[in-house]
Design an enzyme around this catalytic site. Structure first.
Site, PDB file in Angstrom:
ATOM      1  N   PHE A 136      55.356  43.855  31.301  1.00 42.53           N
ATOM      2  CA  PHE A 136      54.223  43.797  30.370  1.00 42.53           C
ATOM      3  C   PHE A 136      53.176  44.795  30.848  1.00 42.53           C
ATOM      4  O   PHE A 136      52.697  44.721  31.974  1.00 42.53           O
ATOM      5  CB  PHE A 136      53.608  42.395  30.298  1.00 42.53           C
ATOM      6  CG  PHE A 136      52.500  42.301  29.283  1.00 42.53           C
ATOM      7  CD1 PHE A 136      52.785  42.033  27.961  1.00 42.53           C
ATOM      8  CD2 PHE A 136      51.181  42.511  29.655  1.00 42.53           C
ATOM      9  CE1 PHE A 136      51.768  41.965  27.007  1.00 42.53           C
ATOM     10  CE2 PHE A 136      50.157  42.446  28.715  1.00 42.53           C
ATOM     11  CZ  PHE A 136      50.454  42.171  27.387  1.00 42.53           C
ATOM     12  N   ASP A 221      52.072  49.605  38.162  1.00 41.47           N
ATOM     13  CA  ASP A 221      51.092  48.877  37.376  1.00 41.47           C
ATOM     14  C   ASP A 221      50.614  47.697  38.215  1.00 41.47           C
ATOM     15  O   ASP A 221      51.282  46.679  38.324  1.00 41.47           O
ATOM     16  CB  ASP A 221      51.736  48.397  36.066  1.00 41.47           C
ATOM     17  CG  ASP A 221      50.762  47.636  35.175  1.00 41.47           C
ATOM     18  OD1 ASP A 221      49.714  47.181  35.676  1.00 41.47           O
ATOM     19  OD2 ASP A 221      51.058  47.481  33.977  1.00 41.47           O
ATOM     20  N   LYS A 250      41.740  43.848  35.622  1.00 37.49           N
ATOM     21  CA  LYS A 250      41.594  42.421  35.904  1.00 37.49           C
ATOM     22  C   LYS A 250      40.612  42.139  37.042  1.00 37.49           C
ATOM     23  O   LYS A 250      39.415  42.192  36.853  1.00 37.49           O
ATOM     24  CB  LYS A 250      42.959  41.791  36.141  1.00 37.49           C
ATOM     25  CG  LYS A 250      43.795  41.700  34.847  1.00 37.49           C
ATOM     26  CD  LYS A 250      44.966  40.778  35.007  1.00 37.49           C
ATOM     27  CE  LYS A 250      45.815  40.700  33.737  1.00 37.49           C
ATOM     28  NZ  LYS A 250      45.126  40.044  32.606  1.00 37.49           N
TER      29      LYS A 250
END
Length: 386
Positions: A136, A221, A250
Site C-alpha cells: 500500500f 516506503d 505519518k
C-alpha cells in the site's frame, strides 16, 4: 453542537469515503483520548501510526504554538530557518543527501516515483516501477497504481502505465519482473495495510543487490515504519541496507500533516528547477512540528522504547488465541482465523482503540511513549473481548 448534529451534518455534506465509528473525539493526553461524552480510550491506533508522541505532548505543543505566533506559512520561493533545520536533521539521521517536503505520505510516494522516472529518463530511458503484491503506497493515482492490491484499483481505471507487481518476499519473482526498462523497485519493509507482513533479510538484501546489478533504484516506503516505529529511527537500519530513495510521513509530524521524500546526491542530480513543487509542503508550522518530533524522539529514546514495549506486547499477544502474531517494534499484527471487524468494535466499546487490516489482522500501532502498564491494560481489554 450535539453529537447527533455532527453526525447529521457529516452524513449530508462529507464525501462518504470513511467507515466512521459513532463517537466524537474532543481531546487527548498521552496515550489516552476522550470523547464528547467524557468516555476515555486507550489509544493503540495513534491516528494510524501518526501520533508517536501521544496526545498533547508539551514539546510538540510548545513548538507549534511558538511557530504559529511567528510565521505559519511561507512560499518555497523564500527560505526559512525552520525548514533548513528539518532537512539538515533528516539528512543527518538517514545518511541520505537531499529532501523534498510534502504534505502527506501519498505525495511523498508521488515525489519518489517522479524522481525515479526522471532519473530513469536520463539513464537509458527507463520508466518501469516494480512494487510488491499486497503493498500500500497511497491514494493518488500513481501511488494507487503502485499499491499491489487490486481492490484499491477498482473504478479508477485506466491506471497509469509502467507499473508491475512481484510477490512479496519472493526473490525469484522479483528477478523475473526485471527488464531493461526497470527504473526502480519500491518496497515497504513491513506491509501495513497488507496485513503487517515483514520483509525477510534475504529478500531485502537480494533486492538491493539486484537493483545495483541491473542499474535500478531501490525505494523504501517508510511512511508507516519510519521515525522509531520499528525500534530504529528508520526501519532500513534493521536490515543494514540503505535505499536510494525513501519516503516518510505519518509519525514525522506527530499529528501535523507533513511528508518527505529523501534521496542520494547521485539520484538528485537528475532533478532540476521546475521538475517538482508544492504550495504547502515544508511550511514553517509543519516543519516546526517535525523538528520537535525528531528532537523529542532522540531525547526520550523512543526507538528503544518501541523495541522493548513492542517485544513485551508481542509476547503478551502470542498467549492469546490467533493464527499468528508478527511485526517489528510497535508495528504489530495479530492474525485471526476470522474477520476482525467485530473485535475492533467491541474493543472500542470497552475503551481500547485498535484497527483491523487485510480483513482479519488486528493492527497495533500505539504512540511510542506507552509503557508496559499500558500494554497490560490493552491486552486485558482485548482478552476480555476475545
Amino acid at each position: 453542537m450535539t453529537k447527533q448534529k455532527i453526525f447529521e451534518i457529516e452524513a449530508k455534506h462529507y464525501l462518504p469515503v470513511f467507515g466512521r465509528y459513532p463517537i466524537v473525539l474532543e481531546k487527548g493526553n498521552g496515550a489516552v483520548l476522550q470523547d464528547s461524552d467524557g468516555k476515555k480510550y486507550l489509544d493503540f491506533f495513534a491516528g494510524i501510526a501518526v501520533s508517536i508522541l501521544g496526545h498533547n505532548h508539551p514539546a510538540l505543543v510548545k513548538a507549534i504554538s511558538e511557530q504559529a505566533s511567528k510565521l505559519s506559512h511561507c512560499t518555497n520561493y523564500y527560505h526559512t530557518e525552520i525548514q533548513a533545520r528539518l532537512v539538515e536533521k533528516l539528512c543527518s539521521l538517514s545518511g541520505l543527501d537531499r529532501v523534498f517536503l510534502s504534505n502527506s505520505g501519498t505525495e511523498a510516494v508521488e515525489g519518489a516515483i517522479k524522481i525515479a522516472r526522471k532519473w530513469g529518463s536520463v539513464n537509458g530511458g527507463k520508466f518501469k516501477i516494480i512494487s510488491a503484491a499486497d503493498s500500500f503506497h497511497g491514494r493518488t493515482l500513481a501511488a494507487l497504481t503502485a499499491t499491489g492490491q487490486p481492490k484499491f484499483h477498482k473504478g479508477f481505471e485506466p491506471l497509469p502505465a509502467g507499473f508491475e507487481y512481484a510477490k512479496f518476499n519472493d526473490i525469484k519473482d522479483l528477478q523475473n519482473k526485471f527488464d531493461s526498462q526497470t527504473a526502480a523497485v519500491i518496497l515497504e519493509l513491513v506491509q501495513g495495510e497488507g496485513g503487517i507482513n515483514v520483509a525477510t533479510q534475504e529478500y531485502i538484501s537480494a533486492a538491493a543487490k539486484l537493483c545495483k546489478e541491473r542499474g535500478a533504484l531501490l525505494i523504501f516506503d517508510e511512511i508507516q515504519t519510519g521515525i522509531c516505529r520499528t525500534g530504529k529511527m528508520f526501519c532500513f537500519e534493521n536490515y543494514g541496507v540503505k535505499p536510494d530513495i525513501m519516503t516518510l510521513a505519518k509519525g514525522l509530524g506527530g499529528g501535523l500533516p507533513v511528508g518527505a521524500v529523501l534521496c542520494s546526491e547521485a539520484v538528485s542530480s537528475a532533478i532540476h528547477k521546475g521538475d517538482h513543487g508544492s504550495t504547502f509542503g515544508g511550511n514553517p508550522l509543519a516543519c516546526a512540528a517535525a523538528v520537535a518530533v525528531l528532537e523529542t524522539a532522540e531525547k526520550e529514546n523512543l526507538a528503544a522504547n518501541a523495541a522493548s514495549c513492542g517485544a513485551y506486547l508481542m509476547e503478551k499477544l502470542k498467549k492469546l488465541p490467533s493464527k499468528e502474531v508478527r511485526g517489528k517494534g510497535l508495528l504489530i499484527g495479530m492474525e485471526l482465523a476470522y474477520d476482525g471487524g467485530d473485535i475492533v468494535k467491541k474493543c472500542l466499546e470497552r475503551g481500547l482503540m485498535i484497527n483491523c487490516t487485510a480483513g482479519s489482522v488486528l493492527r497495533f500501532v500505539p504512540p511510542l511513549i506507552i509503557n508496559k502498564k499500558d500494554v497490560d491494560e490493552a491486552v486485558k481489554i482485548l482478552e476480555s473481548v476475545l
